[in-house]
Motif scaffolding. Structure first.
Motif, PDB file in Angstrom:
ATOM      1  N   THR A   1       0.820  -1.206   0.000  1.00 31.47           N
ATOM      2  CA  THR A   1       0.000   0.000   0.000  1.00 31.47           C
ATOM      3  C   THR A   1       0.851   1.251   0.000  1.00 31.47           C
ATOM      4  O   THR A   1       0.465   2.270  -0.590  1.00 31.47           O
ATOM      5  N   LEU A   2       2.013   1.193   0.626  1.00 30.63           N
ATOM      6  CA  LEU A   2       2.905   2.359   0.696  1.00 30.63           C
ATOM      7  C   LEU A   2       3.367   2.796  -0.689  1.00 30.63           C
ATOM      8  O   LEU A   2       3.231   3.959  -1.069  1.00 30.63           O
ATOM      9  N   THR A   3       3.916   1.860  -1.462  1.00 30.94           N
ATOM     10  CA  THR A   3       4.390   2.244  -2.794  1.00 30.94           C
ATOM     11  C   THR A   3       3.228   2.548  -3.728  1.00 30.94           C
ATOM     12  O   THR A   3       3.333   3.434  -4.583  1.00 30.94           O
ATOM     13  N   LEU A   4       2.120   1.857  -3.555  1.00 34.36           N
ATOM     14  CA  LEU A   4       0.944   2.143  -4.378  1.00 34.36           C
ATOM     15  C   LEU A   4       0.439   3.556  -4.108  1.00 34.36           C
ATOM     16  O   LEU A   4       0.211   4.352  -5.034  1.00 34.36           O
ATOM     17  N   ALA A   5       0.275   3.895  -2.840  1.00 34.29           N
ATOM     18  CA  ALA A   5      -0.229   5.220  -2.485  1.00 34.29           C
ATOM     19  C   ALA A   5       0.762   6.317  -2.846  1.00 34.29           C
ATOM     20  O   ALA A   5       0.372   7.400  -3.298  1.00 34.29           O
ATOM     21  N   SER A   6       2.053   6.043  -2.677  1.00 33.03           N
ATOM     22  CA  SER A   6       3.065   7.063  -2.910  1.00 33.03           C
ATOM     23  C   SER A   6       3.247   7.379  -4.388  1.00 33.03           C
ATOM     24  O   SER A   6       3.503   8.530  -4.759  1.00 33.03           O
ATOM     25  N   LEU A   7       3.136   6.376  -5.235  1.00 33.74           N
ATOM     26  CA  LEU A   7       3.462   6.538  -6.652  1.00 33.74           C
ATOM     27  C   LEU A   7       2.253   6.608  -7.563  1.00 33.74           C
ATOM     28  O   LEU A   7       2.405   6.831  -8.767  1.00 33.74           O
ATOM     29  N   ILE A   8       1.068   6.429  -7.028  1.00 32.15           N
ATOM     30  CA  ILE A   8      -0.112   6.366  -7.889  1.00 32.15           C
ATOM     31  C   ILE A   8      -0.404   7.719  -8.538  1.00 32.15           C
ATOM     32  O   ILE A   8      -0.931   7.792  -9.650  1.00 32.15           O
ATOM     33  N   LEU A   9      -0.047   8.813  -7.873  1.00 33.09           N
ATOM     34  CA  LEU A   9      -0.194  10.136  -8.486  1.00 33.09           C
ATOM     35  C   LEU A   9       0.703  10.262  -9.711  1.00 33.09           C
ATOM     36  O   LEU A   9       0.281  10.742 -10.771  1.00 33.09           O
ATOM     37  N   TRP A  10       1.928   9.842  -9.551  1.00 34.87           N
ATOM     38  CA  TRP A  10       2.864   9.843 -10.673  1.00 34.87           C
ATOM     39  C   TRP A  10       2.370   8.922 -11.781  1.00 34.87           C
ATOM     40  O   TRP A  10       2.459   9.237 -12.968  1.00 34.87           O
ATOM     41  N   GLY A  11       1.839   7.750 -11.388  1.00 33.79           N
ATOM     42  CA  GLY A  11       1.314   6.816 -12.373  1.00 33.79           C
ATOM     43  C   GLY A  11       0.181   7.417 -13.184  1.00 33.79           C
ATOM     44  O   GLY A  11       0.118   7.255 -14.409  1.00 33.79           O
ATOM     45  N   GLY A  12      -0.730   8.137 -12.520  1.00 34.88           N
ATOM     46  CA  GLY A  12      -1.817   8.789 -13.238  1.00 34.88           C
ATOM     47  C   GLY A  12      -1.314   9.856 -14.187  1.00 34.88           C
ATOM     48  O   GLY A  12      -1.774   9.969 -15.327  1.00 34.88           O
ATOM     49  N   ALA A  13      -0.357  10.657 -13.726  1.00 32.57           N
ATOM     50  CA  ALA A  13       0.196  11.716 -14.577  1.00 32.57           C
ATOM     51  C   ALA A  13       0.954  11.134 -15.764  1.00 32.57           C
ATOM     52  O   ALA A  13       0.853  11.648 -16.887  1.00 32.57           O
ATOM     53  N   LEU A  14       1.723  10.062 -15.542  1.00 30.19           N
ATOM     54  CA  LEU A  14       2.436   9.427 -16.643  1.00 30.19           C
ATOM     55  C   LEU A  14       1.472   8.859 -17.668  1.00 30.19           C
ATOM     56  O   LEU A  14       1.725   8.921 -18.883  1.00 30.19           O
ATOM     57  N   GLY A  15       0.375   8.295 -17.205  1.00 31.57           N
ATOM     58  CA  GLY A  15      -0.620   7.769 -18.128  1.00 31.57           C
ATOM     59  C   GLY A  15      -1.237   8.866 -18.975  1.00 31.57           C
ATOM     60  O   GLY A  15      -1.431   8.713 -20.185  1.00 31.57           O
ATOM     61  N   ASP A  16      -1.574   9.991 -18.348  1.00 34.69           N
ATOM     62  CA  ASP A  16      -2.130  11.116 -19.094  1.00 34.69           C
ATOM     63  C   ASP A  16      -1.151  11.612 -20.157  1.00 34.69           C
ATOM     64  O   ASP A  16      -1.543  11.978 -21.268  1.00 34.69           O
ATOM     65  N   ARG A  17       0.124  11.622 -19.810  1.00 34.55           N
ATOM     66  CA  ARG A  17       1.113  12.268 -20.672  1.00 34.55           C
ATOM     67  C   ARG A  17       1.665  11.339 -21.742  1.00 34.55           C
ATOM     68  O   ARG A  17       1.849  11.740 -22.892  1.00 34.55           O
ATOM     69  N   PHE A  18       1.924  10.080 -21.395  1.00 31.83           N
ATOM     70  CA  PHE A  18       2.564   9.169 -22.334  1.00 31.83           C
ATOM     71  C   PHE A  18       1.619   8.126 -22.916  1.00 31.83           C
ATOM     72  O   PHE A  18       2.021   7.366 -23.794  1.00 31.83           O
ATOM     73  N   GLY A  19       0.402   8.071 -22.444  1.00 32.58           N
ATOM     74  CA  GLY A  19      -0.557   7.102 -22.957  1.00 32.58           C
ATOM     75  C   GLY A  19      -1.097   6.227 -21.846  1.00 32.58           C
ATOM     76  O   GLY A  19      -0.340   5.581 -21.122  1.00 32.58           O
ATOM     77  N   ARG A  20      -2.431   6.238 -21.697  1.00 27.12           N
ATOM     78  CA  ARG A  20      -3.040   5.490 -20.596  1.00 27.12           C
ATOM     79  C   ARG A  20      -2.970   3.990 -20.821  1.00 27.12           C
ATOM     80  O   ARG A  20      -2.784   3.215 -19.883  1.00 27.12           O
ATOM     81  N   ARG A  21      -3.135   3.568 -22.071  1.00 31.01           N
ATOM     82  CA  ARG A  21      -3.004   2.127 -22.344  1.00 31.01           C
ATOM     83  C   ARG A  21      -1.573   1.665 -22.097  1.00 31.01           C
ATOM     84  O   ARG A  21      -1.339   0.585 -21.544  1.00 31.01           O
ATOM     85  N   ARG A  22      -0.591   2.472 -22.507  1.00 33.94           N
ATOM     86  CA  ARG A  22       0.806   2.116 -22.283  1.00 33.94           C
ATOM     87  C   ARG A  22       1.106   1.991 -20.792  1.00 33.94           C
ATOM     88  O   ARG A  22       1.777   1.048 -20.358  1.00 33.94           O
ATOM     89  N   ALA A  23       0.618   2.939 -19.999  1.00 32.81           N
ATOM     90  CA  ALA A  23       0.831   2.873 -18.545  1.00 32.81           C
ATOM     91  C   ALA A  23       0.143   1.658 -17.947  1.00 32.81           C
ATOM     92  O   ALA A  23       0.690   0.981 -17.065  1.00 32.81           O
ATOM     93  N   PHE A  24      -1.062   1.364 -18.422  1.00 28.10           N
ATOM     94  CA  PHE A  24      -1.819   0.217 -17.940  1.00 28.10           C
ATOM     95  C   PHE A  24      -1.053  -1.081 -18.193  1.00 28.10           C
ATOM     96  O   PHE A  24      -0.875  -1.907 -17.284  1.00 28.10           O
ATOM     97  N   LEU A  25      -0.555  -1.258 -19.418  1.00 27.42           N
ATOM     98  CA  LEU A  25       0.179  -2.476 -19.751  1.00 27.42           C
ATOM     99  C   LEU A  25       1.483  -2.578 -18.973  1.00 27.42           C
ATOM    100  O   LEU A  25       1.854  -3.658 -18.492  1.00 27.42           O
ATOM    101  N   SER A  26       2.188  -1.461 -18.828  1.00 23.77           N
ATOM    102  CA  SER A  26       3.446  -1.474 -18.066  1.00 23.77           C
ATOM    103  C   SER A  26       3.199  -1.874 -16.617  1.00 23.77           C
ATOM    104  O   SER A  26       3.977  -2.633 -16.023  1.00 23.77           O
TER     105      SER A  26
END
Length: 493
Positions: free
Chosen positions: A64-89
């Motif tokens: 939960t720690l790494t999920l909560a800490s990095l999920i904001l970055w994960g959302g922003a990366l998906g918006d910027r580089f592609g949501r499907r790409r982030a999902f698959l990664s």
């Protein structure tokens, strides 16, 4: 700020729309299933690896720690580089970490592997919901989100039963290995059926380099949440009080720095103007309280059913099956109802129903009968859950601009996971359920009762927050929009 458009936005009733839902539901289900199925296996893992109760808390909290800490970055990366790409990664990273968990020789290795799992979840979880928000026509988003929430909830609710069955038939290591074939299916479906979408900030080409503040914000959230968690779960030896005070101070500095970095950045990880919307802010405060209560309740309940009531892992896992039935039957309609009448009623009533269910588990004892002592509590908790989860999710997303769908999803998920992280770490410690309680049934039972009242208080607090802070009526459009369109004066995305 613009969004790369889809040629033809999807309808929820179309074949293409159904495939998108299947892929995103299964993907988000990976993270949800793993979190709940591990809960069933905790007593077995503790015995096999010689772990303390704090070790079991870290097994949950590292993920939960790494999920909560990095999920904001994960959302922003998906918006910027592609949501499907982030999902698959995220799916790939999560699956690789699952294999490491299955091979863990000791509790320390397992905790580290769980942290890596959380990193994968931080990419796939916000991308899953952002893909729905960006793929469907506005009038079908409420139904699509409700369906996503319902079936994701079903997958999560089935997980304890599946985990119990696995523990009865094989080693706890298979709890992690079951993720591998499911992930392979998710990858195949996503590559074939899910369209890509992304946003382009300030007209830059999609995939342009993200701002430096992204990694700074991610590091600061890891430091802040990590030190708070350590303060709760750290050692109790001499000097521990001073160390914990220092950890809390470091966390305060990290969170303050995070706000300053995001405010000054041209490309913030979290656009702070999102919180200028009262509905968005209130919904996320309620999310923090609700998911703190939910996470702590399920973490403790499955252990209590095994330690206090003497249930087998299979019976303890199957105890939550009524939640599956309720979410399958009612979640989509719950989302549609909230779109028509506004979220306030359901988000005020649902937590109170959950609180009654939680309090009913105070009756658990070595003589408890499932049908009399467990089922009524689980039914009430499930009914309350299905009442507020879909409107909570749709309101959090709809109160932010569509181009920030990934960021809004990331914020809401980060808040939810942070609530779970801190509740699981802090509530047992504050109520005396720590140290050797895992090996002492009497101590565990006393601590569980104190935790139950703390969990119920969080639920009541979320109900009050929703009743006071959310709008009474949403606009007539079935899309989950809870504020008027500033241009047309009518709802829209």
């Amino acid at each position: 700020m613009t969004q790369t458009p889809l040629a033809d936005p999807l309808r929820a009733t179309s074949n293409a729309g159904r495939w998108v839902l299947v892929a995103t539901i299964l993907g988000s289900g990976l993270a949800g299933i793993d979190q709940t199925v591990v809960g069933v296996a905790l007593p077995t893992i503790g015995r096999d690896l010689g772990a303390s109760f704090a070790g079991l808390q870290w097994t949950v909290s590292a993920y939960t720690l790494t999920l909560a800490s990095l999920i904001l970055w994960g959302g922003a990366l998906g918006d910027r580089f592609g949501r499907r790409r982030a999902f698959l990664s995220g799916v790939v990273a999560f699956t690789a970490a699952s294999a490491l968990c299955a091979a863990a020789p000791n509790i320390t290795f397992l905790i580290l592997a769980r942290a890596v799992q959380g990193m994968g979840g931080a990419l796939l979880t916000p991308a899953s919901l952002a893909l729905i928000e960006s793929s469907f026509v506005p009038e079908d988003r409420a139904r699509a989100i409700g369906t996503w929430a319902g079936f994701s909830g079903v997958a999560t609710a089935l997980a304890p039963f599946v985990g119990g069955w696995i523990l009865a038939a094989a080693s706890w290591r298979w709890v992690f290995l079951i993720n591998l074939p499911m992930a392979a299916l998710v990858i195949a479906l996503t590559l074939r059926h899910v369209p890509e979408s992304r946003q382009d900030r300030h007209g830059r080409a999609a995939g342009a380099r993200s701002g430096a503040s992204d990694w700074q914000g991610a590091v600061l959230t890891v430091v802040g949440l990590g030190t708070l968690t350590w303060a709760a779960l750290g050692s109790s030896g001499s000097g521990a009080v001073a160390e914990r005070v220092a950890a809390v101070a470091v966390a305060a500095v990290a969170f303050t720095s995070f706000v300053l970095v995001e405010r000054r950045s041209d490309h913030p990880l979290v656009p702070l103007d999102l919180f200028a919307d009262r509905t968005f802010s209130v919904t996320n405060v309620a999310t923090f309280l609700l998911y703190g209560a939910i996470g702590c309740f399920f973490f403790l309940l499955v252990i209590a059913l095994q330690l206090v009531c003497g249930f087998s892992p299979l019976a303890a896992g199957a105890a939550s099956l009524p939640v599956t039935v309720l979410t399958l039957a009612l979640s989509a309609r719950s989302g549609e109802l909230a779109a028509r009448i506004g979220p306030r009623t359901q988000m005020s009533l649902g937590p109170l129903v959950c609180a009654v269910g939680v309090v009913l588990t105070l009756r658990l004892s070595p003589d408890s009968n499932y049908w009399v002592d467990v089922l009524p509590a689980v039914l009430l908790f499930g009914l309350g859950l299905v009442t507020f989860v879909a409107p909570l999710t749709s309101t959090a997303l709809s109160s932010a601009p569509t181009e920030n769908a990934g960021v809004a999803s990331g914020v809401n998920n980060a808040v939810a996971r942070s609530g779970t992280l801190l509740a699981v770490a802090v509530i047992p410690v504050l109520t005396g359920l720590s140290g050797d309680a895992f090996g002492d049934v009497g101590s565990f039972r006393d601590g569980y009762r104190a935790c139950t009242w703390a969990i119920a208080a969080l639920l009541v607090g979320a109900s009050v927050m929703a009743a006071v802070g959310l709008p009474r009526v949403c606009p007539r459009l079935r899309a989950p929009r809870c504020r008027p369109d500033p241009v047309a004066g009518s709802p829209g995305h």
